[in-house]
Design a protein around this motif. Structure first.
Motif, PDB file in Angstrom:
ATOM      1  N   ARG A  27     -22.879   4.878 -45.212  1.00 12.71           N
ATOM      2  CA  ARG A  27     -22.317   3.712 -45.898  1.00 12.71           C
ATOM      3  C   ARG A  27     -20.800   3.815 -46.036  1.00 12.71           C
ATOM      4  NH1 ARG A  27     -26.730   2.926 -50.839  1.00 12.71           N
ATOM      5  NH2 ARG A  27     -28.459   2.191 -49.514  1.00 12.71           N
ATOM      6  N   PHE A  28     -20.297   5.010 -46.340  1.00 14.36           N
ATOM      7  CA  PHE A  28     -18.856   5.169 -46.474  1.00 14.36           C
ATOM      8  C   PHE A  28     -18.170   4.931 -45.137  1.00 14.36           C
ATOM      9  CE2 PHE A  28     -14.994   7.795 -46.627  1.00 14.36           C
ATOM     10  CZ  PHE A  28     -14.370   7.214 -47.725  1.00 14.36           C
ATOM     11  N   ASN A  29     -18.800   5.422 -44.055  1.00 19.92           N
ATOM     12  CA  ASN A  29     -18.208   5.202 -42.732  1.00 19.92           C
ATOM     13  C   ASN A  29     -18.199   3.720 -42.386  1.00 19.92           C
ATOM     14  OD1 ASN A  29     -17.283   6.338 -40.067  1.00 19.92           O
ATOM     15  ND2 ASN A  29     -19.073   5.177 -39.397  1.00 19.92           N
ATOM     16  N   GLU A  30     -19.283   3.002 -42.693  1.00 18.74           N
ATOM     17  CA  GLU A  30     -19.319   1.562 -42.440  1.00 18.74           C
ATOM     18  C   GLU A  30     -18.273   0.843 -43.277  1.00 18.74           C
ATOM     19  OE1 GLU A  30     -23.250   0.385 -43.311  1.00 18.74           O
ATOM     20  OE2 GLU A  30     -24.162   1.387 -41.573  1.00 18.74           O
ATOM     21  N   LEU A  31     -18.061   1.336 -44.503  1.00 15.85           N
ATOM     22  CA  LEU A  31     -17.066   0.728 -45.369  1.00 15.85           C
ATOM     23  C   LEU A  31     -15.673   0.875 -44.792  1.00 15.85           C
ATOM     24  CD1 LEU A  31     -16.854  -0.695 -48.143  1.00 15.85           C
ATOM     25  CD2 LEU A  31     -16.414   1.541 -49.146  1.00 15.85           C
ATOM     26  N   LEU A  32     -15.414   2.021 -44.184  1.00 10.43           N
ATOM     27  CA  LEU A  32     -14.096   2.255 -43.604  1.00 10.43           C
ATOM     28  C   LEU A  32     -13.872   1.478 -42.310  1.00 10.43           C
ATOM     29  CD1 LEU A  32     -13.679   6.117 -44.080  1.00 10.43           C
ATOM     30  CD2 LEU A  32     -12.525   4.307 -45.335  1.00 10.43           C
ATOM     31  N   THR A  33     -14.931   1.288 -41.520  1.00  5.76           N
ATOM     32  CA  THR A  33     -14.758   0.727 -40.177  1.00  5.76           C
ATOM     33  C   THR A  33     -15.116  -0.741 -40.045  1.00  5.76           C
ATOM     34  OG1 THR A  33     -16.983   1.467 -39.613  1.00  5.76           O
ATOM     35  CG2 THR A  33     -15.160   2.957 -39.112  1.00  5.76           C
ATOM     36  N   LYS A  34     -16.004  -1.266 -40.951  1.00  4.73           N
ATOM     37  CA  LYS A  34     -16.513  -2.616 -40.734  1.00  4.73           C
ATOM     38  C   LYS A  34     -16.127  -3.621 -41.817  1.00  4.73           C
ATOM     39  CE  LYS A  34     -20.551  -1.067 -38.133  1.00  4.73           C
ATOM     40  NZ  LYS A  34     -22.018  -1.083 -38.038  1.00  4.73           N
TER      41      LYS A  34
ATOM     42  N   ASN B 130     -35.961  16.591 -39.021  1.00  5.54           N
ATOM     43  CA  ASN B 130     -34.638  16.840 -39.586  1.00  5.54           C
ATOM     44  C   ASN B 130     -33.555  16.259 -38.681  1.00  5.54           C
ATOM     45  OD1 ASN B 130     -35.737  18.343 -41.722  1.00  5.54           O
ATOM     46  ND2 ASN B 130     -35.845  20.170 -40.445  1.00  5.54           N
ATOM     47  N   GLN B 131     -32.550  15.597 -39.293  1.00  7.17           N
ATOM     48  CA  GLN B 131     -31.409  15.061 -38.556  1.00  7.17           C
ATOM     49  C   GLN B 131     -30.425  16.198 -38.283  1.00  7.17           C
ATOM     50  OE1 GLN B 131     -31.188  11.894 -37.461  1.00  7.17           O
ATOM     51  NE2 GLN B 131     -33.180  11.438 -38.361  1.00  7.17           N
ATOM     52  N   VAL B 132     -30.021  16.366 -37.020  1.00 10.93           N
ATOM     53  CA  VAL B 132     -29.124  17.458 -36.641  1.00 10.93           C
ATOM     54  C   VAL B 132     -28.102  16.952 -35.640  1.00 10.93           C
ATOM     55  CG1 VAL B 132     -30.815  19.293 -37.039  1.00 10.93           C
ATOM     56  CG2 VAL B 132     -30.727  18.165 -34.813  1.00 10.93           C
TER      57      VAL B 132
ATOM     58  N   SER C 298     -21.651  10.764 -41.456  1.00 16.43           N
ATOM     59  CA  SER C 298     -23.051  11.198 -41.426  1.00 16.43           C
ATOM     60  C   SER C 298     -23.302  12.246 -40.357  1.00 16.43           C
ATOM     61  CB  SER C 298     -23.962   9.992 -41.193  1.00 16.43           C
ATOM     62  OG  SER C 298     -23.623   9.348 -39.971  1.00 16.43           O
ATOM     63  N   LEU C 299     -22.577  12.138 -39.213  1.00 19.21           N
ATOM     64  CA  LEU C 299     -22.737  13.133 -38.149  1.00 19.21           C
ATOM     65  C   LEU C 299     -21.978  14.411 -38.487  1.00 19.21           C
ATOM     66  CD1 LEU C 299     -23.824  13.858 -35.358  1.00 19.21           C
ATOM     67  CD2 LEU C 299     -21.761  12.873 -34.354  1.00 19.21           C
ATOM     68  N   LEU C 300     -20.779  14.284 -39.062  1.00 21.47           N
ATOM     69  CA  LEU C 300     -19.989  15.459 -39.407  1.00 21.47           C
ATOM     70  C   LEU C 300     -20.676  16.313 -40.475  1.00 21.47           C
ATOM     71  CD1 LEU C 300     -16.399  13.906 -39.471  1.00 21.47           C
ATOM     72  CD2 LEU C 300     -17.310  15.497 -37.770  1.00 21.47           C
TER      73      LEU C 300
ATOM     74  N   ALA D  26     -26.940  11.820 -46.397  1.00 22.31           N
ATOM     75  CA  ALA D  26     -26.749  11.193 -45.093  1.00 22.31           C
ATOM     76  C   ALA D  26     -26.514   9.686 -45.234  1.00 22.31           C
ATOM     77  CB  ALA D  26     -27.963  11.468 -44.197  1.00 22.31           C
ATOM     78  N   ARG D  27     -27.275   9.042 -46.147  1.00 27.11           N
ATOM     79  CA  ARG D  27     -27.121   7.604 -46.338  1.00 27.11           C
ATOM     80  C   ARG D  27     -25.737   7.264 -46.905  1.00 27.11           C
ATOM     81  NH1 ARG D  27     -30.718   6.520 -50.273  1.00 27.11           N
ATOM     82  NH2 ARG D  27     -32.408   6.943 -48.801  1.00 27.11           N
ATOM     83  N   ASN D  28     -25.261   8.066 -47.858  1.00 29.48           N
ATOM     84  CA  ASN D  28     -23.936   7.823 -48.420  1.00 29.48           C
ATOM     85  C   ASN D  28     -22.845   7.987 -47.373  1.00 29.48           C
ATOM     86  OD1 ASN D  28     -25.013   7.307 -50.926  1.00 29.48           O
ATOM     87  ND2 ASN D  28     -24.669   9.374 -51.727  1.00 29.48           N
ATOM     88  N   GLY D  29     -23.025   8.997 -46.497  1.00 34.77           N
ATOM     89  CA  GLY D  29     -22.033   9.177 -45.430  1.00 34.77           C
ATOM     90  C   GLY D  29     -21.990   7.986 -44.496  1.00 34.77           C
TER      91      GLY D  29
END
Length: 326
Positions: A149-156, A295-297, A218-220, A144-147
């Motif tokens: 971070r990757f999303n932040e890398l793409l968007t920010k 649990n994150q869902v 992370s949500l997907l 979840a953390r890697n997802g």
């Protein structure tokens, strides 16, 4: 007969049952003198003192032989009664043989060793299970953390580089083709030796979404769930992620003639919209949440058909049908 006792009289005198008095007679014949053998049987007056003595000996924890010896000190047995034995230490020691005792303690020792080994194995198994669960939780947390971070890398991180223009293929009229437009972002990463390297991150526009914004990775990658009438979280076997759930929707929609699907934002929710070729649409609302177990869902909390919100029962049936296609 005032000087005679029945079984009932002796039981009342000693505060025991009649069955107990009868057992006294079987164990100590001759010490409880009988007066008459009619019905009911009557005993002599001294029978009361004998029964009281027997009761007192048993209450002190004395054995039958020890009680018999005690009775011989105070009373004289009648004719035909068994003689009052004088138990010797040798005879007492031979009641249970040494070989039997050795065998008994050996067997008991083996049983105790087996029980201790079983308890140790159970404890070790529990510890291993706890370690496996901890590792799985850690892996899910890292994923979840890697997802995120990757999303932040793409968007920010950074902005489109002016030095590297986006590439595009043109149609016959000179207009760029939407399916091949690529957006680039330059990311500078400093190495351990102080050197700086630049990387270009590219993302091709998706036909299904028209290049619009999508939920974070992370949500997907989060398991999809729904709430039932008891407000309990129900998931899909195998912890199917939101991305897998959407793939099933798209595949089924294409078979039914869907022309376009896209993601939209509605407050805190992500809405997956599918437009049907023959008219009408389906809109599914997803939100990130946490179960009571931590649990994150991804919660499917709402379904709109042709712009109208359906009932919770309809939503649950829709979820069940999609789950059956996994």
């Amino acid at each position: 007969m005032e000087d005679a006792y029945t079984h009932k009289d002796l039981a009342a005198l000693c505060s025991v049952s009649e069955t107990t008095i009868k057992s006294y007679r079987r164990k100590f014949p001759g010490f409880i003198p009988v007066l008459t053998r009619g019905k009911p049987i009557r005993f002599r007056k001294e029978a009361g003192e004998v029964c009281l003595k027997i009761r007192d000996c048993f209450e002190k924890g004395m054995s039958v032989n020890e009680t018999l010896a005690e009775l011989g000190k105070h009373f004289t047995p009648r004719t035909g009664a068994a003689p009052s034995p004088s138990p010797s230490p040798a005879r007492s020691q031979q009641v249970v043989s040494p070989e039997y005792l050795d065998k008994f303690f050996e067997t008991a020792g083996k049983m105790m060793q087996g029980m201790a080994a079983l308890a140790t194995a159970q404890a070790k198994a529990g510890q291993r299970l706890e370690k496996v669960e901890a590792v799985l939780d850690k892996l899910l947390e890292i994923e979840a953390r890697n997802g995120e971070r990757f999303n932040e890398l793409l968007t920010k991180v950074g902005s489109p580089s002016p030095d590297i223009p986006p590439t595009a293929s043109s149609s016959g009229d000179g207009a760029p083709s939407r399916e091949t437009v690529r957006a680039r972002k330059i990311v500078n990463v400093r190495g351990s030796e102080g050197e700086v390297r630049s990387y270009a991150l590219e993302k091709e526009a998706d036909k299904a979404t028209g290049g619009l914004e999508q939920p974070p990775g992370s949500l997907l990658s989060t398991p999809i769930v729904i709430r039932n009438d008891q407000d309990e979280f129900l998931g899909v076997p195998g912890r199917l992620p939101l991305s897998g759930f959407v793939e099933i929707l798209v595949r089924e929609a294409e078979e039914d003639g869907a022309s376009l699907s896209r993601w939209e934002r509605a407050g805190e929710a992500w809405v997956f919209v599918m437009d049907l070729t023959g008219g009408g649409s389906h809109a599914l609302y997803f939100t990130a949440t946490t179960t009571p177990r931590g649990n994150q869902v991804a919660l499917l909390e709402r379904l709109d058909v042709d712009g109208k919100e359906t009932t919770p029962q309809f939503l649950q049936e829709f979820f069940r049908q999609v789950k059956d296609k996994v």
